[in-house]
Design a protein around this motif. Structure first.
Motif, PDB file in Angstrom:
ATOM      1  N   PRO A   1       0.819  -1.212   0.000  1.00 35.45           N
ATOM      2  CA  PRO A   1       0.000   0.000   0.000  1.00 35.45           C
ATOM      3  C   PRO A   1       0.851   1.258   0.000  1.00 35.45           C
ATOM      4  CG  PRO A   1       0.043  -0.998   2.180  1.00 35.45           C
ATOM      5  CD  PRO A   1       0.733  -1.952   1.272  1.00 35.45           C
ATOM      6  N   ASP A   2       0.362   2.282  -0.657  1.00 37.73           N
ATOM      7  CA  ASP A   2       1.064   3.569  -0.746  1.00 37.73           C
ATOM      8  C   ASP A   2       2.494   3.390  -1.239  1.00 37.73           C
ATOM      9  OD1 ASP A   2      -1.229   4.812   0.279  1.00 37.73           O
ATOM     10  OD2 ASP A   2      -0.549   4.490   2.340  1.00 37.73           O
ATOM     11  N   ALA A   3       2.679   2.536  -2.235  1.00 33.33           N
ATOM     12  CA  ALA A   3       4.031   2.232  -2.711  1.00 33.33           C
ATOM     13  C   ALA A   3       4.707   3.481  -3.271  1.00 33.33           C
ATOM     14  CB  ALA A   3       3.966   1.137  -3.779  1.00 33.33           C
ATOM     15  N   VAL A   4       3.966   4.299  -4.001  1.00 37.16           N
ATOM     16  CA  VAL A   4       4.566   5.486  -4.612  1.00 37.16           C
ATOM     17  C   VAL A   4       4.980   6.487  -3.542  1.00 37.16           C
ATOM     18  CG1 VAL A   4       4.171   7.421  -6.168  1.00 37.16           C
ATOM     19  CG2 VAL A   4       3.280   5.150  -6.749  1.00 37.16           C
ATOM     20  N   ALA A   5       4.116   6.715  -2.560  1.00 38.31           N
ATOM     21  CA  ALA A   5       4.436   7.677  -1.507  1.00 38.31           C
ATOM     22  C   ALA A   5       5.631   7.217  -0.680  1.00 38.31           C
ATOM     23  CB  ALA A   5       3.210   7.888  -0.602  1.00 38.31           C
ATOM     24  N   ARG A   6       5.680   5.936  -0.370  1.00 41.41           N
ATOM     25  CA  ARG A   6       6.800   5.427   0.431  1.00 41.41           C
ATOM     26  C   ARG A   6       8.113   5.494  -0.342  1.00 41.41           C
ATOM     27  NH1 ARG A   6       7.042   0.542   1.488  1.00 41.41           N
ATOM     28  NH2 ARG A   6       5.404  -0.279   0.092  1.00 41.41           N
ATOM     29  N   SER A   7       8.067   5.257  -1.651  1.00 37.33           N
ATOM     30  CA  SER A   7       9.294   5.348  -2.439  1.00 37.33           C
ATOM     31  C   SER A   7       9.802   6.784  -2.502  1.00 37.33           C
ATOM     32  CB  SER A   7       9.056   4.810  -3.845  1.00 37.33           C
ATOM     33  OG  SER A   7       8.101   5.600  -4.540  1.00 37.33           O
TER      34      SER A   7
END
Length: 750
Positions: A662-668
């Motif tokens: 979840p929220d892969a883009v934000a965490r990256s």
């Protein structure tokens, strides 16, 4: 007790070295050392092997059985009394040898008249060159005590002078600094050492036998130095239990009582010493026939070695082998033994090729259908045996050294290897940003690891190419290398500094300038020498290039495998590894796919291991970009604690997609900004292909504060070709091929 005479202090004698004859399980190593001792023109020995295989013990033991050397007494450079060096700095030497080859007998009163130089003998020297040695310690330099005290220019010899007509041993030779390697190359090529520094201009003879040991997992040698070693040996621990037990038995006996152990092997050492002396006397009489010389040339040509040094070394080693076995003519057995030691390291075409020799091909070339008899081990005998040798067992040294564990792989996963000839298709149809499935419709990706994981693929890399130079920002202070700008111990002089505990060369002009204003107060008169004190000393600040830690973070997800891009990615990463090897960098490898990131290779100097891990790297699954960046950040943090002076260069190879969790883009994005806050120099290699570009890797580069290059721009000539193509498109006059081709027919007709 009161009144009793004082007890004289006892001087502790050093323990004797482990006897050369008592070494077990290193027959090839012992033979190579013996051959280069019998004939120093063979060119030295490189010993490759894992730690704990008695490499250093065997080399040090050799010095004890070498015949004594005749030298000119008082000569610091060990000149041969029969043929002294005419340019020796301690010369000129009168030849003190009479017509019978004996040194003259000095009179009873040696002070009554001036005598010519007298010959004497001393034990053969084994000089050890530490990896951290400084340049002035190796070649010698100005004696500062004499220069500052009496104002005299006095040269203090270095290790190359001490090793003249002896052995120079370098443990961990693959870790030797490049500027010291250059000095060894000059000495090995010319047989002389030349010093041009700090007002000193001196040259002296430096004919030595270079012996180096190394662990291949810690990095490889420069090709120029590798070729200078005449022979090479692969050493591995014996696999036979009885042989391993014998090694432990002898070592424990030596550690318990070195004196008694050496005494028990003294007869075997004496026999070996006598045999070496006989072989040295015989080697000049050994005949190398035209047929045998032609056979050596055919063997070297069949194995496609570079240059002719292999032919020369093989011939010399075969002659030495014949002399060692008491023969007056070279046989096929001598050629075979010499080729096994002289050719393996000369067959390598790039640093990823493992050294080795096809012995079946060698036997066919020599016309031997049956396997040759086992080589007689050079060491002597056990105390309770005859002169046939300590043991007839083999040690398995010819077998491959134990390899690494390979790339980290998921258990229970079936892999399908793609053909090596697969090509990337940059013009394929566009894909959705979150579509990480490979092109094969029958392969489904599963985020869950373990036995239920879906099948993944392994692409083979192509041929490595020369890459552009990518550097860390700013000016560092790390170990001398060939990548980023740095203040190092070698390079061009850019200033001077006060002594700060670091070893730096003396800045003579700055020292004189610092002392000049104080000459009147120090009582200097006209015509007298310059008066210096310790506070006048200035060291040179030199700027050169440093080596870096190149940490590769490689995206191995399914999107990278799409359109068979992984082959191009692996080829680019392999090329970056080759560039890191040539620039003396350390390398590390982080891979991420599925839902985790793995440190596939901790930072090391061995690009061979990195290349093997890369080749076996599977691809497939989703893209845990954040986990990959965080794992890279943690690896860099730990490595900074171990080696704070080595600056890192992070290379992220990805298409910029983040699809795992979840929220892969934000965490990256958060992970990228965290890495940027550490100030690490970074590079993003954009692997996105196709007609439509999403620009995700470029956005990642901006958040990392990193440089951005496309996968096709990693090669050294790619930017030049792109600029030329763009200029040609703008100006037709810059199209030389088409323009000249169009004009040529008209000119010919005219």
């Amino acid at each position: 007790m009161p009144g009793s005479p004082p007890t004289p202090a006892r001087t502790a004698r050093p323990a004797p070295t482990f006897p050369f004859s008592a070494v077990v399980g290193s027959e090839d190593l012992a033979l190579a050392l013996v051959l280069t001792t019998v004939s120093p023109e063979v060119g030295g020995v490189l010993v490759r092997g894992e730690k704990g295989t008695a490499k250093t013990t065997t080399v040090r033991a050799l010095a004890a059985v070498l015949p004594e050397v005749a030298v000119v007494e008082g000569c610091r450079f060990g000149c041969d009394p029969a043929a002294p060096d005419p340019t020796c700095p301690d010369g000129p030497h009168d030849n003190p040898v009479d017509e019978g080859g004996r040194p003259p007998t000095p009179p009873a009163d040696v002070h009554s008249l001036a005598l010519p130089n007298v010959a004497t003998t001393r034990p053969a020297r084994l000089v050890e060159l530490p990896v951290g040695a400084t340049e002035d310690r190796v070649i010698g330099s100005l004696d500062l005590r004499q220069a500052l005290g009496s104002g005299e220019v006095v040269y203090s010899p270095g290790l190359l002078a001490a090793a003249h007509r002896g052995l120079l041993y370098v443990d961990e030779v693959n870790l030797l600094h490049d500027h010291l390697v250059d000095l060894l190359l000059d000495a090995a090529a010319t047989g002389r050492s030349t010093v041009e520094r700090e007002g000193v201009s001196i040259a002296h003879a430096s004919r030595l036998v270079l012996v180096g040991t190394m662990n291949p997992e810690e990095g490889e040698l420069r090709p120029q130095l590798l070729d200078r070693f005449g022979l090479t040996v692969e050493v591995a621990a014996p696999t036979e239990p009885s042989l391993r037990a014998e090694v432990v038995r002898r070592r424990m006996a030596y550690d318990l009582d070195p004196e008694a152990f050496a005494a028990a092997w003294s007869d075997a050492e004496a026999r070996l010493r006598h045999r070496l002396a006989d072989a040295q006397a015989r080697v000049a009489r050994v005949e190398l026939g035209d047929a045998e010389l032609l056979l050596i040339a055919e063997v070297c040509a069949a194995f496609e070695v570079d240059g002719l040094r292999a032919d020369l070394v093989t011939a010399r080693a075969a002659v030495a082998h014949a002399a060692w076995h008491g023969r007056d003519r070279v046989t096929k057995a001598d050629i075979r033994a010499a080729a096994r030691l002289a050719l393996p390291h000369r067959r390598r075409r790039n640093p990823f090729d493992a050294p080795g020799l096809d012995e079946e091909l060698l036997d066919r070339l020599l016309g031997e259908d049956d396997p040759p008899p086992p080589e007689e081990p050079p060491p002597g005998t056990r105390p309770d045996e005859d002169e046939t040798g300590p043991s007839d067992t083999t040690d398995g040294a010819d077998g491959p050294a134990p390899g690494d564990a390979g790339a980290a792989q998921d258990p229970g996963v079936d892999r399908q290897r793609e053909p090596a000839t697969a090509e990337a298709d940059p013009d394929g149809p566009p894909r959705d940003a979150n579509d990480d499935q490979p092109d094969q419709p029958d392969q489904r990706q599963d985020q869950q690891p373990g036995p239920t994981a879906a099948a993944v693929s392994i692409a083979a890399p192509g041929q490595a190419y020369r890459t552009r130079l990518f550097t860390a920002r700013g000016v560092g202070t790390g170990t001398a290398g060939r990548r980023s700008r740095a203040v190092t111990t070698t390079g061009r002089t850019v200033g001077s500094t006060l002594p700060d505990g670091e070893h730096r060369p003396l800045h003579l002009s700055a020292t004189v300038r610092a002392a000049a204003p104080h000459q009147a107060s120090r009582g200097r008169t006209d015509g007298s020498r310059l008066r210096l004190v310790g506070t006048d000393l200035r060291h040179a600040v030199t700027e050169g290039r440093e080596s870096n830690l190149v940490l590769l973070a490689v995206d191995a997800s399914g999107s990278m495998a799409a359109r068979k891009r992984m082959e191009a990615v692996k080829t680019a990463v392999l090329s970056l590894l080759l560039d890191a090897y040539q620039r003396r960098d350390k390398v590390g490898l982080v891979t991420f796919r599925g839902n985790e990131a793995v440190l596939a290779l901790p930072p090391t100097s061995s690009v061979e291991v990195a290349a093997r891990r890369l080749t076996d790297l599977p691809s497939g699954g989703r893209t845990p970009l954040a986990e990959g960046l965080l794992r890279a950040a943690e690896t860099l943090r730990l490595e900074h604690l171990r080696d704070p002076r080595r600056r890192p260069l992070l290379v992220v190879v990805t298409d910029g997609r983040a699809t795992s969790g979840p929220d892969a883009v934000a965490r990256s994005r958060q992970a990228a900004e965290l890495l940027r806050a550490t100030g690490v120099s970074a590079l993003v290699v954009d692997c996105e292909t196709g007609r439509m570009s999403l620009g995700l890797a470029r956005d990642l580069a901006v958040r990392l504060g990193a440089d951005h290059v496309r996968l096709g721009e990693v090669a050294a000539g790619s930017l030049v070709d792109a600029v030329r193509a763009e200029r040609a498109a703008l100006d037709p006059a810059l199209r030389p091929t088409q323009g000249r081709a169009a004009l040529r027919p008209a000119q010919d007709a005219a």
